[in-house]
Design a protein around this motif. Structure first.
Motif, mmCIF file in Angstrom:
data_model
loop_
_atom_site.group_PDB
_atom_site.id
_atom_site.type_symbol
_atom_site.label_atom_id
_atom_site.label_comp_id
_atom_site.label_asym_id
_atom_site.label_seq_id
_atom_site.Cartn_x
_atom_site.Cartn_y
_atom_site.Cartn_z
ATOM 1 N N LEU A 45 0.877 -1.314 -0.047
ATOM 2 C CA LEU A 45 -0.061 0.024 0.080
ATOM 3 C C LEU A 45 0.918 1.160 -0.072
ATOM 4 C CD1 LEU A 45 -2.922 -0.578 2.476
ATOM 5 C CD2 LEU A 45 -3.115 -0.764 0.027
ATOM 6 N N PRO A 46 0.416 2.612 -0.697
ATOM 7 C CA PRO A 46 1.116 3.696 -0.647
ATOM 8 C C PRO A 46 0.785 4.009 0.715
ATOM 9 C CG PRO A 46 -0.351 3.335 -2.539
ATOM 10 C CD PRO A 46 -0.576 2.220 -2.021
ATOM 11 N N ILE B 203 -9.993 -5.387 -6.350
ATOM 12 C CA ILE B 203 -10.390 -3.987 -6.091
ATOM 13 C C ILE B 203 -10.548 -3.635 -4.553
ATOM 14 C CG2 ILE B 203 -11.902 -2.204 -6.568
ATOM 15 C CD1 ILE B 203 -13.017 -3.769 -8.624
ATOM 16 N N LEU B 204 -9.501 -2.727 -3.890
ATOM 17 C CA LEU B 204 -9.540 -2.408 -2.637
ATOM 18 C C LEU B 204 -10.030 -0.957 -2.533
ATOM 19 C CD1 LEU B 204 -5.902 -3.492 -1.500
ATOM 20 C CD2 LEU B 204 -8.100 -4.827 -1.118
ATOM 21 N N CYS B 205 -11.151 -0.687 -1.470
ATOM 22 C CA CYS B 205 -11.948 0.642 -1.713
ATOM 23 C C CYS B 205 -11.549 1.287 -0.255
ATOM 24 C CB CYS B 205 -13.284 0.155 -1.467
ATOM 25 S SG CYS B 205 -14.515 1.621 -1.464
ATOM 26 N N PHE B 206 -10.903 2.386 -0.119
ATOM 27 C CA PHE B 206 -10.432 3.161 1.001
ATOM 28 C C PHE B 206 -11.116 4.135 1.653
ATOM 29 C CE2 PHE B 206 -6.585 0.491 1.493
ATOM 30 C CZ PHE B 206 -6.065 0.193 0.183
ATOM 31 N N HIS B 207 -12.039 4.223 2.808
ATOM 32 C CA HIS B 207 -12.598 5.322 3.010
ATOM 33 C C HIS B 207 -11.522 6.273 3.794
ATOM 34 C CE1 HIS B 207 -16.428 3.516 2.374
ATOM 35 N NE2 HIS B 207 -15.955 2.454 2.383
ATOM 36 N N LEU C 228 -8.192 1.279 -5.195
ATOM 37 C CA LEU C 228 -6.661 0.438 -5.693
ATOM 38 C C LEU C 228 -7.137 -0.755 -6.538
ATOM 39 C CD1 LEU C 228 -3.826 0.780 -5.816
ATOM 40 C CD2 LEU C 228 -3.889 -0.605 -3.853
ATOM 41 N N TYR C 229 -6.885 -0.720 -7.803
ATOM 42 C CA TYR C 229 -7.056 -1.841 -8.458
ATOM 43 C C TYR C 229 -5.520 -2.653 -8.740
ATOM 44 C CZ TYR C 229 -11.394 0.007 -9.788
ATOM 45 O OH TYR C 229 -12.960 0.531 -9.810
#
Lengths: 174, 248
Positions: B159-160, B183-187, B196-197
């Motif tokens: 992860l960045p 696919i990661l979805c960050f709140h 993030l794909y």
């Protein structure tokens, strides 16, 4: 797939697919293109669907995805501004004379944003379950009911600001 | 059940169809909502208005007829050919096996079908419409990795720094253009949501070259792409490239 089987499939589903495409694109020519394209794709790939009862769901889901890709490619912006709508007259009303209320209802539906149009179209048009609606639009099951409720509220609001002189149907109690 | 809850359920009710539904297909608490109509006159009036609107919309849809020549255009453009007989199919299958045996190497080396440009073009739409297979609370990335391992996703993601303190992460493993994508979805609280794909580098045509990200603006969505080890990454967020850089 045998040609007669494919022909039967087209006959059974192209009308509702076209209506769904019209609600998405608000343009009969684009709706024809989308409907035609989804069957061309099905002709190429449909043999992979072993369960023929899933064909209708596959067609609707694919048409919706094609619409989204097309929308992204053309970089169209869906706007709530009614002046910007590309509503097109001439949706070939059936031979029975269309009523004023039906025309206003269609205009109100087509003036909603795409998320509301798509879910209401499936709700009214297609005999599919909430699970299928969720799958076709790629939204969580829990979202379907709340989105239908918000879409109908938006639709009611649009119909209420329509012409007060509408002679029958929806506005008659207001 | 209060009026608001009843209206939520009754908005989605289709008389005749939903009464028969069971399991996942059924509306929760429909019976209770319908019973409310008998004791709540305001709700009953609302439901009557809505039912009238529903009937009008259904009829309005029925009036939309496809152009008279659409069916013929579909059949003409689809070019279905008759399926071969069983004997012919057996000969064709045998011939295919011989060809496969003769040309084994090029047949087995799978050619990537997804390009970075194609994925980036679809990202704004996917951001809006993808669903979450699993959602975690802050600081529970390990549960995401565990789930991804079990479901064939990219569990070994890097992860960045700007994403490591997100308020919650959700994930999905899906297929885009016949290619597996995580696919990661960050709140991110006030900063909104970033996606993030993650794709196997070998599954992409011309994957991003290295760790230095390449930035693109796709309408209202900024996208950065880079590769690290065996994975290629595509980070997207509504807004401009300057805002996206802050996450890297």
């Amino acid at each position: 797939m045998e040609p007669h089987e494919f022909e039967h499939l087209v006959e059974a589903h192209y009308g509702d697919l076209y209506r769904f495409a019209v609600s998405l694109t608000r343009n009969p020519d684009e709706a024809c293109d989308l409907t035609q394209q989804v069957f061309v794709t099905f002709a190429r790939k449909g043999d992979k669907i072993r369960d023929r009862s899933k064909c209708r769901s596959w067609l609707f889901t694919s048409l919706y995805r094609d619409f989204l890709r097309q929308k992204e490619r053309s970089k169209r912006v869906t706007s709530m501004d009614e002046d910007g709508l590309e509503l097109c007259a001439g949706f070939n009303p059936s031979e029975a004379a269309p009523t004023v209320a039906h025309h206003e209802a269609r205009e109100a539906l087509f003036s909603l944003d795409e998320a509301h149009r798509s879910i209401l179209s499936l709700f009214y048009l297609d005999d599919c379950s909430y699970k299928e609606i969720a799958a076709r639009l790629n939204v969580p099951m829990g979202t379907v009911m709340s989105r239908i409720s918000r879409a109908k509220a938006a639709l009611r609001a649009r119909l209420q600001v329509g012409p007060q002189e509408s002679p029958e149907g929806i506005n008659s109690n207001r | 059940m209060d009026t608001t809850e009843a209206k939520l359920i009754l908005s989605a009710y289709r008389p005749g169809r939903d009464d028969q539904a069971t399991g996942d297909d059924s509306l929760p608490d429909l019976g209770e909502a319908l019973a409310s109509l008998e004791t709540n006159p305001e709700l009953a009036r609302w439901f009557a208005d809505q039912s009238e609107m529903d009937e009008t919309l259904r009829a309005a849809f029925e009036e939309i007829s496809p152009p008279p020549d659409l069916r013929e255009r579909i059949l003409a453009s689809s070019k279905i050919t008759p399926f071969p007989s069983r004997a012919t199919r057996l000969w064709l299958a045998a011939a295919a096996c011989v060809l496969l045996g003769l040309s084994l190497f090029p047949i087995l080396s799978r050619q990537p079908s997804l390009s970075p440009a194609s994925l980036e073009a679809q990202i704004p739409g996917l951001n809006a419409l993808h669903h979450h297979d699993l959602a975690s609370k802050p600081g529970q990335l390990e549960s995401i990795r565990t789930w991804l391992t079990a479901h064939g996703g990219a569990a070994d993601f890097h992860l960045p720094s700007g994403l490591t303190q997100s308020q919650g992460v959700a994930c999905e493993v899906t297929t885009i253009d016949e290619t597996k994508v995580t696919i990661l979805c960050f709140h991110l609280g006030d900063q909104g949501v970033a996606h993030l794909y993650i794709v196997n580098r070998s599954d992409l045509k011309n994957p991003p070259g290295g760790l230095d990200p390449t930035f693109r603006q796709r309408g209202g969505t900024a996208i950065a792409s880079w590769s690290q080890d065996d994975r290629s990454y595509f980070l997207s967020k509504p807004g401009d490239i300057g805002e996206l850089r802050q996450l890297l």
